[in-house]
Scaffold this active site. Structure first.
Site, PDB file in Angstrom:
ATOM      1  N   CYS A  72       0.794  -1.239   0.000  1.00  0.00           N
ATOM      2  CA  CYS A  72       0.000   0.000   0.000  1.00  0.00           C
ATOM      3  C   CYS A  72       0.829   1.295   0.000  1.00  0.00           C
ATOM      4  O   CYS A  72       0.592   2.171  -0.834  1.00  0.00           O
ATOM      5  CB  CYS A  72      -0.978   0.044   1.163  1.00  0.00           C
ATOM      6  SG  CYS A  72      -1.371  -1.520   1.907  1.00  0.00           S
ATOM      7  N   ARG A  77       6.058 -11.398   5.497  1.00  0.00           N
ATOM      8  CA  ARG A  77       5.482 -11.245   6.832  1.00  0.00           C
ATOM      9  C   ARG A  77       6.090 -12.296   7.749  1.00  0.00           C
ATOM     10  O   ARG A  77       6.147 -13.466   7.384  1.00  0.00           O
ATOM     11  CB  ARG A  77       3.957 -11.404   6.793  1.00  0.00           C
ATOM     12  CG  ARG A  77       3.319 -10.269   6.038  1.00  0.00           C
ATOM     13  CD  ARG A  77       1.815 -10.366   6.008  1.00  0.00           C
ATOM     14  NE  ARG A  77       1.290  -9.283   5.176  1.00  0.00           N
ATOM     15  CZ  ARG A  77       0.027  -9.168   4.804  1.00  0.00           C
ATOM     16  NH1 ARG A  77      -0.851 -10.082   5.193  1.00  0.00           N
ATOM     17  NH2 ARG A  77      -0.370  -8.154   4.073  1.00  0.00           N
ATOM     18  N   GLN A  86       1.192 -10.921  -3.898  1.00  0.00           N
ATOM     19  CA  GLN A  86      -0.247 -10.639  -3.925  1.00  0.00           C
ATOM     20  C   GLN A  86      -0.655 -10.002  -5.243  1.00  0.00           C
ATOM     21  O   GLN A  86       0.111  -9.221  -5.802  1.00  0.00           O
ATOM     22  CB  GLN A  86      -0.594  -9.604  -2.856  1.00  0.00           C
ATOM     23  CG  GLN A  86      -0.577 -10.074  -1.441  1.00  0.00           C
ATOM     24  CD  GLN A  86      -0.947  -8.936  -0.507  1.00  0.00           C
ATOM     25  OE1 GLN A  86      -0.533  -7.797  -0.723  1.00  0.00           O
ATOM     26  NE2 GLN A  86      -1.704  -9.244   0.522  1.00  0.00           N
ATOM     27  N   ASP A 135      -2.224  -7.321  -5.819  1.00  0.00           N
ATOM     28  CA  ASP A 135      -2.608  -6.222  -4.949  1.00  0.00           C
ATOM     29  C   ASP A 135      -2.949  -4.993  -5.782  1.00  0.00           C
ATOM     30  O   ASP A 135      -2.219  -4.653  -6.702  1.00  0.00           O
ATOM     31  CB  ASP A 135      -1.423  -5.906  -4.031  1.00  0.00           C
ATOM     32  CG  ASP A 135      -1.871  -5.212  -2.759  1.00  0.00           C
ATOM     33  OD1 ASP A 135      -3.080  -5.033  -2.569  1.00  0.00           O
ATOM     34  OD2 ASP A 135      -0.989  -4.852  -1.968  1.00  0.00           O
ATOM     35  N   HIS A 159      -4.698  -0.867  -5.485  1.00  0.00           N
ATOM     36  CA  HIS A 159      -5.229   0.237  -4.698  1.00  0.00           C
ATOM     37  C   HIS A 159      -5.960   1.176  -5.628  1.00  0.00           C
ATOM     38  O   HIS A 159      -5.391   1.615  -6.624  1.00  0.00           O
ATOM     39  CB  HIS A 159      -4.091   0.928  -3.945  1.00  0.00           C
ATOM     40  CG  HIS A 159      -3.491   0.017  -2.921  1.00  0.00           C
ATOM     41  ND1 HIS A 159      -2.425  -0.804  -3.202  1.00  0.00           N
ATOM     42  CD2 HIS A 159      -3.860  -0.247  -1.634  1.00  0.00           C
ATOM     43  CE1 HIS A 159      -2.148  -1.533  -2.120  1.00  0.00           C
ATOM     44  NE2 HIS A 159      -2.995  -1.221  -1.155  1.00  0.00           N
ATOM     45  N   LYS A 177     -13.314  -4.445   6.180  1.00  0.00           N
ATOM     46  CA  LYS A 177     -13.127  -5.131   4.906  1.00  0.00           C
ATOM     47  C   LYS A 177     -14.272  -6.079   4.615  1.00  0.00           C
ATOM     48  O   LYS A 177     -14.963  -6.532   5.525  1.00  0.00           O
ATOM     49  CB  LYS A 177     -11.809  -5.890   4.902  1.00  0.00           C
ATOM     50  CG  LYS A 177     -11.726  -6.926   6.017  1.00  0.00           C
ATOM     51  CD  LYS A 177     -10.460  -7.761   5.925  1.00  0.00           C
ATOM     52  CE  LYS A 177     -10.479  -8.801   7.023  1.00  0.00           C
ATOM     53  NZ  LYS A 177      -9.804 -10.021   6.740  1.00  0.00           N
ATOM     54  N   HIS A 210      -8.324  -0.879  -0.842  1.00  0.00           N
ATOM     55  CA  HIS A 210      -7.277  -1.908  -0.962  1.00  0.00           C
ATOM     56  C   HIS A 210      -7.993  -3.182  -1.357  1.00  0.00           C
ATOM     57  O   HIS A 210      -9.012  -3.512  -0.754  1.00  0.00           O
ATOM     58  CB  HIS A 210      -6.601  -2.205   0.372  1.00  0.00           C
ATOM     59  CG  HIS A 210      -6.050  -1.025   1.098  1.00  0.00           C
ATOM     60  ND1 HIS A 210      -4.709  -0.877   1.343  1.00  0.00           N
ATOM     61  CD2 HIS A 210      -6.649   0.052   1.656  1.00  0.00           C
ATOM     62  CE1 HIS A 210      -4.514   0.237   2.036  1.00  0.00           C
ATOM     63  NE2 HIS A 210      -5.667   0.826   2.234  1.00  0.00           N
TER      64      HIS A 210
HETATM   65 ZN   LIG Z   1      -3.213  -2.077   0.639  1.00  0.00          ZN
END
Ligand SMILES: [Zn+2]
Ligand SMILES: [Zn+2]
Length: 642
Positions: free
Chosen positions: A334, A363, A381, A383, A385, A465, A511
């Site tokens: 992010c 992580r 990911q 991912d 945004h 979420k 996100h």
């Molecule tokens: Zn994010």
């Protein structure tokens, strides 16, 4: 004399209970307990005032819990009868079953389990009543005189282990008793179908300095049919285990030198990943996303601004230092996407901006939680945004939902279970922002027409979420997609856009990861398909098997034509027999195996063998090629028929 208590049933009907009558006497026969107010009680419970009561049967999750809990009692009772001198510790219900911990005079093996099961069935047949007693502490200590674990519990008097202030509740059937708050099924004949599944070691109180105990695991279900289904699912899950198939299909591995939770992908895994990644990336471009690329590490200041160091540090790898500052490996993408947004002044005309990346994150998950590719420390990911105006927020969330369905349908996942998770305790959000974010997700969910439920406190630290869970081929639910609504990071990073009014405004951020990490998603796919990927994902799509050495050249030419058509093809020119070569292709779950001998070469046909073992002879080669190419193009989930 006291008035008879009145019981209001779910139907709204009110029944007077004669004094001393238990609640069970007015509930339907399939009830095993009752819900009164927020609590659960035994059928033998006698009300002394007016109450509302609901029957609880084993089709109710609470009922199933009571069933499993009661089965754990009977197992402990059986173990104590079979092993005189046994000391019993605790035995709670768990998902799908129960366990109980014992200190036994002899070590148990799995071979002992059937004997314990037989003893349990004997107790069931005797239909012993579960009797609740409330004892004071002194009486309880005497009752459990030869049971050191129980005495320790009584002495520590913890409210969740059978203590009622200074009194303790005990459930007894026949001569055997356990400390317990209950409730229980009324009698042992009301247990369902059960099976003891394994034995393991466990420490008393989970403390490795305390005695090591033997833990027996079991599973319990209302009916034999449900038990059989469950055992079948276990077997299927084992057969589909992605760690086993990953090795068998030569997709990936996690050598010790890498460190726990980190994986390398082998060439076959690499080409599978490429297909998956190309599909996802191309689709995102088609749907109005823009691709960005960001590094794996960043200075600590970035993580301070984002709030990660304050709220997420325990999940991050420790920092690296150079002479100037600390650097952290990214646990999320992010903040980098925020920097892309902030690289220049943005106008309302540019919004929404949808930034997408297959972003690799790290992580530091706890060692004990790691599990194959399902729970890892490094992964990539899908991912994205989305940065938009508050007015665009709902439409953008709905677009994400649509893309979610489109992507998952491609893999055969439909009919999601949808949850809205509100904020956890640890949050960087002002309550007002949290409310706006939650409201936006709720509005989008309502507009989508999806059925959804709310799960409190499971959101991320920067926002609530929506989770999409999909069911795999054997009925297991996997949480795959998350969509988060965030007013916090735009604030923390001072993100802005110039509005139509020529003033600076704060955008909102969504996100979202639709597949989650590709590693975990791959593991889910492997288990869902049991390794038999749809053609487009199969690392090797066609294998050509020449019958004898003299067919090798023709087999090579055929393979070349298949390759030219854009398919991945291998030739097995080894000296093995044809059945062995065919078997080897099946083990690798290769969609089509073409056996080439004199007859095929002469006729320009192929003998097509699917990985399920079905063989069709005399298929014209061009027909095979066209059908298989079309199957790949369409990302079909069904094999071609010849
Ligand atoms: Zn994010
Ligand atoms: Zn109990």
């Amino acid at each position: 004399m006291a008035r008879m208590p009145r019981v209001t049933l779910p139907s709204g009907e009110t029944v007077e209970l004669p004094e001393g009558e238990p609640i069970g006497s007015i509930l339907p026969p399939d009830a095993i307990a009752a819900r009164v107010g927020d609590g659960l009680v035994d059928l033998a419970w006698v009300p002394d005032a007016d109450v509302s009561a609901q029957p609880v049967s084993t089709s109710d999750p609470d009922g199933l819990y009571i069933l499993r809990h009661s089965t754990a009692h009977v197992m402990a009772q059986a173990v104590c009868e079979l092993y005189p001198g046994a000391k019993y510790a605790i035995g709670p219900p768990i998902e799908d079953g129960f366990y109980y911990d014992f200190d036994l005079p002899e070590p148990l093996t799995p071979e002992d389990l059937p004997r314990i099961e037989r003893k349990m069935r004997g107790i069931v047949q005797q239909n012993q009543t579960f009797v609740r007693e409330v004892l004071d502490r002194g009486e309880a200590l005497r009752r459990f005189e030869d049971q050191p674990f129980k005495k320790e519990i009584i002495e520590s008097v913890e409210a969740d282990e059978g203590a009622l202030g200074d009194r303790v509740s005990v459930y007894r059937n026949d001569g055997w008793a356990d400390l317990c708050l209950g409730p229980h099924v009324p009698a042992t004949s009301r247990l369902g179908a059960f099976k003891l599944t394994s034995v393991a070691g466990a420490y008393w109180r989970g403390d490795e300095k305390r005695p090591q105990l033997q833990r027996i695991y079991g599973t319990a279900w209302p009916t034999q049919e449900e038990l059989d289904d469950y055992l079948h699912r276990l077997e299927e899950a084992e057969r589909r285990d992605h760690r086993k198939l990953g090795q068998q299909l030569d997709l990936f591995s996690s050598p010790d030198e890498l460190g726990p939770g980190l994986w390398i992908w082998h060439p076959r895994g690499g080409v599978f990943r490429k297909e998956l990644e190309d599909y996802v990336r191309d689709l995102h471009l088609d749907r109005g996303y823009e691709l960005v690329v960001t590094p794996h590490i960043a200075r600590s200041v970035l993580w301070e601004t984002s709030g990660h160091l304050a709220k997420y540090a325990e999940n991050m790898y420790p920092p690296m230092h150079d002479e100037h500052t600390d650097y952290y490996v990214k646990p999320m993408n992010c903040p980098f996407h925020v920097l892309v947004y902030k690289s220049r002044t943005r106008s309302y005309r540019e919004l929404p901006i949808r930034l997408a990346e297959l972003g690799t994150i790290y992580r530091h998950e706890r060692l004990g939680t790691l599990h194959g590719l399902m729970r890892i420390r490094g992964g990539t990911q899908d991912d994205s945004h989305i940065i938009c105006t508050p007015g665009q927020l709902i439409d953008e969330i709905l677009r994400v939902f649509d893309l979610t369905f489109e992507i998952h349908r491609t893999f055969g996942f439909t009919d999601p279970v949808v949850n809205l998770s509100t904020l956890p305790g640890q949050t960087i959000l002002e309550p007002e922002m949290a409310q706006r974010a939650t409201d936006a997700l709720k509005t989008a969910l309502d507009r989508s027409g999806l059925e959804w439920t709310e799960a409190e406190g499971e959101g991320t630290f920067y926002g609530p979420k929506v989770d999409f869970h999909f069911r795999d081929a054997i009925g297991r639910l996997w949480q795959l997609t998350t969509v988060q609504c965030d007013f916090a990071l735009p604030e923390r990073f001072g993100m802005e856009y110039m509005g139509e009014d020529n003033q600076r405004h704060r955008p909102v951020m969504i996100h979202r990861a639709i597949l989650g990490t590709l590693e975990r998603f791959s593991a889910v796919l492997i288990e869902h398909y049991a390794g038999a990927f749809p053609l487009w994902l199969a690392p090797e799509q066609v294998r050509v098997v020449p019958v004898a050495d003299r067919h090798a050249e023709d087999a090579g030419r055929l393979a070349e034509r298949i390759r030219e058509r854009g398919l991945r093809v291998g030739v097995d020119a080894s000296r093995e027999t044809v059945p062995k070569k065919v078997r080897a292709a099946e083990v690798m779950r290769i969609p089509y195996t073409l056996v080439m001998g004199d007859k095929e070469i002469e006729a320009g046909t192929v003998s097509v063998r699917g990985r399920e073992g079905k063989e069709v002879r005399g298929v014209p080669f061009d027909e095979f090629l066209e059908k298989v190419a079309a199957e790949r193009e369409s990302r079909s989930l069904e094999p071609s028929s010849f």
